[in-house]
Design a protein around this motif. Structure first.
Motif, PDB file in Angstrom:
ATOM      1  N   ARG A 407       0.841  -1.204   0.000  1.00 31.33           N
ATOM      2  CA  ARG A 407       0.000   0.000   0.000  1.00 31.33           C
ATOM      3  C   ARG A 407       0.872   1.248   0.000  1.00 31.33           C
ATOM      4  O   ARG A 407       1.725   1.402   0.879  1.00 31.33           O
ATOM      5  CB  ARG A 407      -0.886   0.028   1.243  1.00 31.33           C
ATOM      6  CG  ARG A 407      -1.955  -1.035   1.308  1.00 31.33           C
ATOM      7  CD  ARG A 407      -2.588  -1.009   2.685  1.00 31.33           C
ATOM      8  NE  ARG A 407      -3.695  -1.917   2.849  1.00 31.33           N
ATOM      9  CZ  ARG A 407      -4.070  -2.406   4.026  1.00 31.33           C
ATOM     10  NH1 ARG A 407      -3.403  -2.077   5.120  1.00 31.33           N
ATOM     11  NH2 ARG A 407      -5.096  -3.214   4.101  1.00 31.33           N
ATOM     12  N   PRO A 408       0.644   2.156  -0.930  1.00 32.63           N
ATOM     13  CA  PRO A 408       1.391   3.425  -0.891  1.00 32.63           C
ATOM     14  C   PRO A 408       0.818   4.349   0.178  1.00 32.63           C
ATOM     15  O   PRO A 408      -0.403   4.464   0.318  1.00 32.63           O
ATOM     16  CB  PRO A 408       1.187   3.995  -2.298  1.00 32.63           C
ATOM     17  CG  PRO A 408      -0.107   3.405  -2.761  1.00 32.63           C
ATOM     18  CD  PRO A 408      -0.218   2.052  -2.116  1.00 32.63           C
ATOM     19  N   PHE A 409       1.701   4.964   0.942  1.00 33.25           N
ATOM     20  CA  PHE A 409       1.300   5.985   1.926  1.00 33.25           C
ATOM     21  C   PHE A 409       0.308   5.449   2.965  1.00 33.25           C
ATOM     22  O   PHE A 409      -0.568   6.169   3.425  1.00 33.25           O
ATOM     23  CB  PHE A 409       0.688   7.209   1.223  1.00 33.25           C
ATOM     24  CG  PHE A 409       1.472   7.675   0.044  1.00 33.25           C
ATOM     25  CD1 PHE A 409       2.740   8.195   0.212  1.00 33.25           C
ATOM     26  CD2 PHE A 409       0.951   7.571  -1.233  1.00 33.25           C
ATOM     27  CE1 PHE A 409       3.478   8.621  -0.890  1.00 33.25           C
ATOM     28  CE2 PHE A 409       1.676   7.992  -2.331  1.00 33.25           C
ATOM     29  CZ  PHE A 409       2.954   8.528  -2.165  1.00 33.25           C
ATOM     30  N   ASP A 410       0.430   4.197   3.334  1.00 36.20           N
ATOM     31  CA  ASP A 410      -0.477   3.625   4.334  1.00 36.20           C
ATOM     32  C   ASP A 410       0.244   2.478   5.019  1.00 36.20           C
ATOM     33  O   ASP A 410       1.223   1.935   4.492  1.00 36.20           O
ATOM     34  CB  ASP A 410      -1.762   3.125   3.664  1.00 36.20           C
ATOM     35  CG  ASP A 410      -2.863   2.862   4.698  1.00 36.20           C
ATOM     36  OD1 ASP A 410      -2.607   3.121   5.894  1.00 36.20           O
ATOM     37  OD2 ASP A 410      -3.937   2.406   4.312  1.00 36.20           O
ATOM     38  N   LYS A 411      -0.246   2.090   6.180  1.00 38.91           N
ATOM     39  CA  LYS A 411       0.399   0.963   6.857  1.00 38.91           C
ATOM     40  C   LYS A 411       0.264  -0.288   5.995  1.00 38.91           C
ATOM     41  O   LYS A 411      -0.758  -0.516   5.346  1.00 38.91           O
ATOM     42  CB  LYS A 411      -0.223   0.740   8.240  1.00 38.91           C
ATOM     43  CG  LYS A 411      -1.644   0.219   8.239  1.00 38.91           C
ATOM     44  CD  LYS A 411      -2.070  -0.126   9.666  1.00 38.91           C
ATOM     45  CE  LYS A 411      -3.452  -0.783   9.653  1.00 38.91           C
ATOM     46  NZ  LYS A 411      -3.859  -1.228  10.982  1.00 38.91           N
TER      47      LYS A 411
END
Length: 429
Positions: A407-411
């Motif tokens: 996931r980009p920019f997420d946990k």
């Protein structure tokens, strides 16, 4: 002469009135072969109807106030408690899986007043209906109560009302007669009709009813009521408990297009028990590829001769019962495949599975690794359970699943913990 006629009439009316006042608490029961449901009407002293319980695909109980307005409705899917504010609105407290949501539903005052008037007319026939549940049902009693319940539930956000549809339809007239079964003869008649319908419309709830009460003779209707109330208390208690895994699975199933009733059926079939028929096959052995359910996608091609296997797999996947207590890698993959709708159709790159059944030593653990085709998984890094002689088995073992996403920019991970039953955790693949 006129005086002589009036005296017996007054005596008769006085007797009926006295009977209505001193009538003891009792239960009347009826069977509707049209929709294969058993309905129990419980009356308090003075023939005041206190509750309506319908047993069919599930058991639903409607508790009533003295003026006939519903106080609550409950079954295995949900519990809703109603508080009327005069005739203008009703506050509904909905409890599902440990979560309570409160909503205020505006009501048409004229419709509430009409209900009260109709209920008063129905109540005047209490003596006539006493001991004859079929007369109450055919006379529109449950339709009257069901109408106001539907009106309230219809004003609630979401579709929770569908969970109670079977109960609210139970009293409608059908081509088949509703049989009052307060006598052994009528019980035998209803049992025979039920058995004749068993293949076409068999329900676990009505099957349970006839199996357990067919031979009872004295006071059996009250025993039926007491057992129904025990089940109702158990259902309400379960609705108050938060079971995170069941809520997670229920949410996934609803998002996948299942109705609330179907979700309830799926969770009930699982019941926290393992699928004894579900054993790891060659697909789930380490190093082998396992498809996460692509065959269930519409439009996929199947080779000639595969239809029988596909049908069997489809039937299994519609059940989902083994997901409540996952035993095999395929169970985990089924869950992951169901969950991918939340990720835009993407599957996690890796899934860590840890069974934790012991206090000190480790349980079975393994990884599922997404293959290059982005559709199938291989089982890797398997460690079987190690139990020390003096180690204690936990009363509430767990299955912990860690999902790894790109996931980009997420946990990058989600974690789900499933409570399992003691003695039901696999120790090896």
């Amino acid at each position: 002469m006129k005086r002589n006629i009036l005296i017996p009439m007054f005596c008769l009316l006085g007797t009926l009135s006295l009977q209505a006042q001193i009538a003891p608490a009792h239960t009347d029961v009826a069977y509707n072969s049209g929709n294969n449901t058993v309905t129990a009407l419980h009356y308090g002293r003075g023939n005041t109807l206190e509750s309506i319980t319908v047993t069919g695909k599930t058991q639903t109980t409607i508790q009533l106030s003295p003026n006939g307005q519903p106080k609550s409705i409950s079954n295995e899917y949900a519990t809703i408690e109603y508080t009327f504010a005069g005739t203008s609105n009703v506050t509904a407290h909905q409890t599902v899986n440990g979560k309570t949501k409160t909503e205020k539903v505006p009501m048409n005052s004229e419709s509430v007043l009409y209900f009260r008037k109709q209920w008063a007319n129905l109540k005047n026939k209490a003596v006539e209906y006493a001991g004859k549940a079929d007369k109450f049902l055919e006379g529109g009693g449950i339709e009257l109560v069901g109408g106001i319940v539907k009106a309230i539930n219809g004003g609630l956000a979401g579709s929770i009302g569908v969970c109670f549809d079977q109960a609210l339809e139970a009293g409608k007239k059908t081509d088949n007669p509703i049989i009052s079964i307060n006598t052994l003869e009528n019980l035998q008649k209803a049992s025979n009709i039920h058995l004749s319908l068993k293949d076409a419309a068999g329900d676990a709830a009505t099957e349970w009813f006839f199996k357990n009460y067919r031979e009872l003779r004295d006071g059996w209707s009250d025993m039926v009521y007491n057992d129904m109330m025990t089940k109702d208390r158990h259902q309400r208690e379960n609705n108050r408990k938060e079971q995170s895994w069941r809520m997670e699975l229920a949410t996934l199933l609803l998002e996948a297009g299942h109705t609330p009733e179907e979700v309830g059926d799926i969770l009930r079939k699982g019941g926290g028990k393992p699928d004894n028929e579900s054993k790891p096959d060659d697909r789930t052995k380490p190093g082998n590829d396992t498809k996460p359910g692509d065959e269930t996608k519409p439009g996929n091609d199947t080779k000639p001769g595969d239809n029988a296997d596909k049908k069997k797999d489809d039937e299994k996947r519609r059940d989902y019962g083994n997901l409540v207590n996952p035993q095999t890698p395929q169970d985990i993959i089924d869950y992951v495949n169901l969950r991918k709708g939340r990720e835009g159709g993407k599957l996690p790159l890796r899934v860590n599975v840890f069974y934790e059944p012991y206090l000190l030593s480790s349980g079975l653990c393994y990884d599922l690794v997404l293959n290059k085709d982005k559709k199938t998984y291989s089982v890797k890094l398997v460690n079987e359970a190690l139990k020390i002689d003096y180690d204690k088995e936990l009363d509430e073992p767990t299955c912990r699943i860690v999902l790894w996403y790109a996931r980009p920019f997420d946990k990058g991970t989600d974690e789900i913990v499933i409570k399992m039953k003691k003695g039901q955790v696999p120790s090896k693949l």
